[in-house]
Scaffold this motif. Structure first.
Motif, PDB file in Angstrom:
ATOM      1  N   GLU A 221     -19.541 -15.575 -31.316  1.00 15.78           N
ATOM      2  CA  GLU A 221     -18.974 -16.809 -30.794  1.00 15.78           C
ATOM      3  C   GLU A 221     -19.714 -18.029 -31.352  1.00 15.78           C
ATOM      4  OE1 GLU A 221     -17.547 -18.471 -26.393  1.00 15.78           O
ATOM      5  OE2 GLU A 221     -18.789 -16.682 -26.548  1.00 15.78           O
ATOM      6  N   SER A 222     -21.009 -17.838 -31.692  1.00 19.56           N
ATOM      7  CA  SER A 222     -21.830 -18.943 -32.180  1.00 19.56           C
ATOM      8  C   SER A 222     -21.496 -19.347 -33.605  1.00 19.56           C
ATOM      9  CB  SER A 222     -23.321 -18.565 -32.112  1.00 19.56           C
ATOM     10  OG  SER A 222     -23.717 -18.290 -30.794  1.00 19.56           O
ATOM     11  N   ASN A 223     -21.168 -18.363 -34.441  1.00 21.79           N
ATOM     12  CA  ASN A 223     -20.925 -18.657 -35.861  1.00 21.79           C
ATOM     13  C   ASN A 223     -19.448 -18.713 -36.224  1.00 21.79           C
ATOM     14  OD1 ASN A 223     -21.139 -15.671 -35.442  1.00 21.79           O
ATOM     15  ND2 ASN A 223     -20.478 -15.633 -37.570  1.00 21.79           N
TER      16      ASN A 223
ATOM     17  N   GLN B 224     -31.052 -19.979 -35.477  1.00 18.90           N
ATOM     18  CA  GLN B 224     -31.430 -20.303 -34.103  1.00 18.90           C
ATOM     19  C   GLN B 224     -32.921 -20.177 -33.823  1.00 18.90           C
ATOM     20  OE1 GLN B 224     -28.910 -18.411 -31.159  1.00 18.90           O
ATOM     21  NE2 GLN B 224     -27.060 -18.720 -32.372  1.00 18.90           N
TER      22      GLN B 224
ATOM     23  N   LEU C  59     -27.672 -15.710 -37.911  1.00 22.24           N
ATOM     24  CA  LEU C  59     -27.932 -16.390 -36.645  1.00 22.24           C
ATOM     25  C   LEU C  59     -29.413 -16.409 -36.239  1.00 22.24           C
ATOM     26  CD1 LEU C  59     -24.826 -15.327 -34.517  1.00 22.24           C
ATOM     27  CD2 LEU C  59     -25.331 -17.571 -35.478  1.00 22.24           C
TER      28      LEU C  59
ATOM     29  N   PHE D  34     -27.389 -12.863 -29.709  1.00 17.39           N
ATOM     30  CA  PHE D  34     -26.676 -13.557 -30.775  1.00 17.39           C
ATOM     31  C   PHE D  34     -25.231 -13.059 -30.782  1.00 17.39           C
ATOM     32  CE2 PHE D  34     -31.092 -13.129 -32.332  1.00 17.39           C
ATOM     33  CZ  PHE D  34     -31.436 -14.481 -32.360  1.00 17.39           C
ATOM     34  N   SER D  35     -24.308 -13.960 -30.472  1.00 15.99           N
ATOM     35  CA  SER D  35     -22.889 -13.620 -30.394  1.00 15.99           C
ATOM     36  C   SER D  35     -22.133 -14.233 -31.557  1.00 15.99           C
ATOM     37  CB  SER D  35     -22.315 -14.146 -29.067  1.00 15.99           C
ATOM     38  OG  SER D  35     -20.908 -14.187 -29.101  1.00 15.99           O
TER      39      SER D  35
ATOM     40  N   GLN E 144     -20.220 -14.341 -25.863  1.00 15.73           N
ATOM     41  CA  GLN E 144     -21.512 -14.533 -25.207  1.00 15.73           C
ATOM     42  C   GLN E 144     -21.486 -14.051 -23.755  1.00 15.73           C
ATOM     43  OE1 GLN E 144     -24.175 -15.806 -26.917  1.00 15.73           O
ATOM     44  NE2 GLN E 144     -25.604 -15.664 -25.204  1.00 15.73           N
TER      45      GLN E 144
END
Length: 231
Positions: free
Chosen positions: A153-155, A171, A167, A150-151, A132
């Motif tokens: 890193e989020s999922n 989100q 994502l 949308f990274s 991110q």
């Protein structure tokens, strides 16, 4: 290759490291400065670095022990390529090389194309393997603003894992049928199409897919065609 059916998505997502920015023009001169390698050798060095970086993301996906950060993937792959080339670089120079992943230049047509679609009212987002923080830093230099980032890193997984393409739904509540993803690599295309999302492949190198069943609806040599396929 252009499909005659035009689209009006609620959201257009972009891969950043292949579809939007020019990694090789951005990093090759810096590698030459740091390592002393001639330009051609620096290009090969970077090609190997990028290959190993992506290979490390696939390893991260497969081990099921938690996502390696993209920064860590970039660092480990740089160390590896330095070792196989028997190059020693200072810690500060290594940090400088990695930091330039946050300063990469856009492809020549990208600014005008994306500025145009923003002016037409389209919402745009980054959908990327990057961390991110890295994506936020890089996108600030472009001269236009993304609505969303949308990274992976989020999922917790890298492309082509289906969870990264999900994502926007998770989100924002935007269905995949209302999204057009602009991919810059064959792996990203396969991930997008496999997930069931419409895809434009900016295929600058004229690559081919390992399996034609993942062929995207739209394909061109650069981003300029994006303006033509949007209603």
């Amino acid at each position: 290759m252009l499909n005659k059916i035009n689209v009006k998505p609620k959201l257009i997502t972009f891969d950043i490291y292949s579809a939007l920015v020019d990694i090789y023009n951005g990093l090759t001169p810096l590698i030459s400065d740091v390592t002393g390698l001639p330009s051609q050798n620096s290009h090969i060095f970077l090609k190997n670095w990028r290959y190993k970086q992506l290979q490390t993301t696939y390893l991260s996906n497969s081990l099921n022990i938690g996502r390696f950060s993209f920064y860590k993937c970039t660092e480990m792959s740089l160390d590896y390529v330095c070792k196989i080339n028997k190059l020693r670089i200072k810690a500060g120079d290594k940090k400088t090389l990695i930091s330039y992943w946050n300063k990469l230049p856009l492809w020549p047509e990208a600014f005008n194309v994306i500025s145009s679609i923003i002016s037409r009212g389209y919402k745009i987002a980054i959908l990327s393997n990057g961390d991110q923080e890295m994506l936020e830093k890089l996108s600030k230099s472009f001269g236009f603003k993304f609505d969303y980032i949308f990274s992976s890193e989020s999922n917790g997984f890298y492309k082509p894992h289906s969870s990264i393409y999900e994502l926007p739904k998770i989100q924002l509540g935007i269905n995949k049928s209302d999204i057009l993803h602009v991919a810059g690599s064959d792996v990203d295309v396969i991930g997008t199409v496999s997930y069931g999302m419409e895809c434009l492949w900016s295929n600058r190198k004229g690559e081919i897919l390992i399996d034609e069943k993942f062929k995207p609806k739209y394909e061109s040599q650069n981003l300029s065609v994006l303006e033509k396929i949007l209603l």
